[in-house]
Design a protein around this motif. Sequence first.
Motif, PDB file in Angstrom:
ATOM      1  N   ASP A 214       0.860  -1.180   0.000  1.00 53.52           N
ATOM      2  CA  ASP A 214       0.000   0.000   0.000  1.00 53.52           C
ATOM      3  C   ASP A 214       0.902   1.238   0.000  1.00 53.52           C
ATOM      4  OD1 ASP A 214      -1.672   2.150   0.642  1.00 53.52           O
ATOM      5  OD2 ASP A 214      -2.782   1.050   2.177  1.00 53.52           O
TER       6      ASP A 214
ATOM      7  N   ASN B  69      -0.210  -0.412  -4.586  1.00 53.48           N
ATOM      8  CA  ASN B  69      -1.655  -0.237  -4.762  1.00 53.48           C
ATOM      9  C   ASN B  69      -2.174   0.967  -3.975  1.00 53.48           C
ATOM     10  OD1 ASN B  69      -4.151  -1.088  -5.868  1.00 53.48           O
ATOM     11  ND2 ASN B  69      -4.693  -2.112  -3.953  1.00 53.48           N
ATOM     12  N   GLN B  70      -3.406   1.324  -4.276  1.00 48.85           N
ATOM     13  CA  GLN B  70      -4.157   2.402  -3.620  1.00 48.85           C
ATOM     14  C   GLN B  70      -3.618   3.791  -3.943  1.00 48.85           C
ATOM     15  OE1 GLN B  70      -5.902   1.652   0.178  1.00 48.85           O
ATOM     16  NE2 GLN B  70      -5.252  -0.487   0.234  1.00 48.85           N
TER      17      GLN B  70
ATOM     18  N   SER C 262      -4.490   1.145  -8.870  1.00 49.47           N
ATOM     19  CA  SER C 262      -5.628   1.424  -7.994  1.00 49.47           C
ATOM     20  C   SER C 262      -6.755   0.477  -8.374  1.00 49.47           C
ATOM     21  CB  SER C 262      -6.108   2.870  -8.138  1.00 49.47           C
ATOM     22  OG  SER C 262      -7.370   3.030  -7.499  1.00 49.47           O
TER      23      SER C 262
ATOM     24  N   ASP D 274      -5.059   5.827  -5.780  1.00 47.96           N
ATOM     25  CA  ASP D 274      -6.201   6.744  -5.828  1.00 47.96           C
ATOM     26  C   ASP D 274      -6.238   7.644  -4.601  1.00 47.96           C
ATOM     27  OD1 ASP D 274      -8.325   5.149  -3.822  1.00 47.96           O
ATOM     28  OD2 ASP D 274      -7.066   3.815  -5.016  1.00 47.96           O
ATOM     29  N   ARG D 275      -5.783   7.112  -3.474  1.00 46.64           N
ATOM     30  CA  ARG D 275      -5.797   7.891  -2.234  1.00 46.64           C
ATOM     31  C   ARG D 275      -4.798   9.042  -2.290  1.00 46.64           C
ATOM     32  NH1 ARG D 275      -5.245   4.425   2.963  1.00 46.64           N
ATOM     33  NH2 ARG D 275      -6.026   6.397   3.827  1.00 46.64           N
TER      34      ARG D 275
END
Length: 221
Positions: free
Chosen positions: A95, A127-128, A161, A130-131
């Motif tokens: 993450d 990953n992630q 994402s 988008d945050r």
Amino acid sequence: MVDNSSSNYQHLFKIVLVGDAGVGKTHLLHRYVKGKLPTNKPSTIGVEFATKNVELRNNQGVVKAQIWDTAGQERYKAITSAHYRRAVGALVVYDVTKEDTFRNAQRWMEEMRASAEPECVICLVGNQVDRVEINPVLRQVEYETAKRFADANNMKFEETSALTNKAVTDVFDNLLHYIYEVKLAQEGANGIDQLEAESKKYKKLTEFTSPDEERKKSGCC
């Protein structure tokens, strides 16, 4: 999980998703196989399974991707590590908003290389994103830092994402293509025929049978 049971494929590649709990492995898998995110999905317990038939580039045939989603909790380690065997590809997921999940990526990478096939192709996946696209302050792992780590350990690298579907298809499809190229190069001039024979050889060894199917075969209720 989705199980695309079509037999119209030439190659069978087993790939494994590993990484700490909560980094989004199951979401990546659902997005790739189903095209949507799971609803109210708890943490993976042990191992989950899905398949997808994918057409390789340059008319190189269809590969059946056999994808194993493993739990990230330490208490499931004995269960999940057993499923690394015969894996020819892996996504090591972390993450980007949690530095500890990136630090642990080295351990996941080492476990894969100790238990999977010697030529296993590994891709590091942040990953992630988008945050951090919404709030850059949340980023704890810089792209350049992860890229250097991946390069130093002979891994591919991508940021994704599952929420917005950014690069999800690319990271899986590219991994399958990399695996094909590595295996073909190792097999030499007769690589395609040998690769197809190898896929058929291991099909029964790695094909998944659900508990319900096992009960039906045994005649058990």
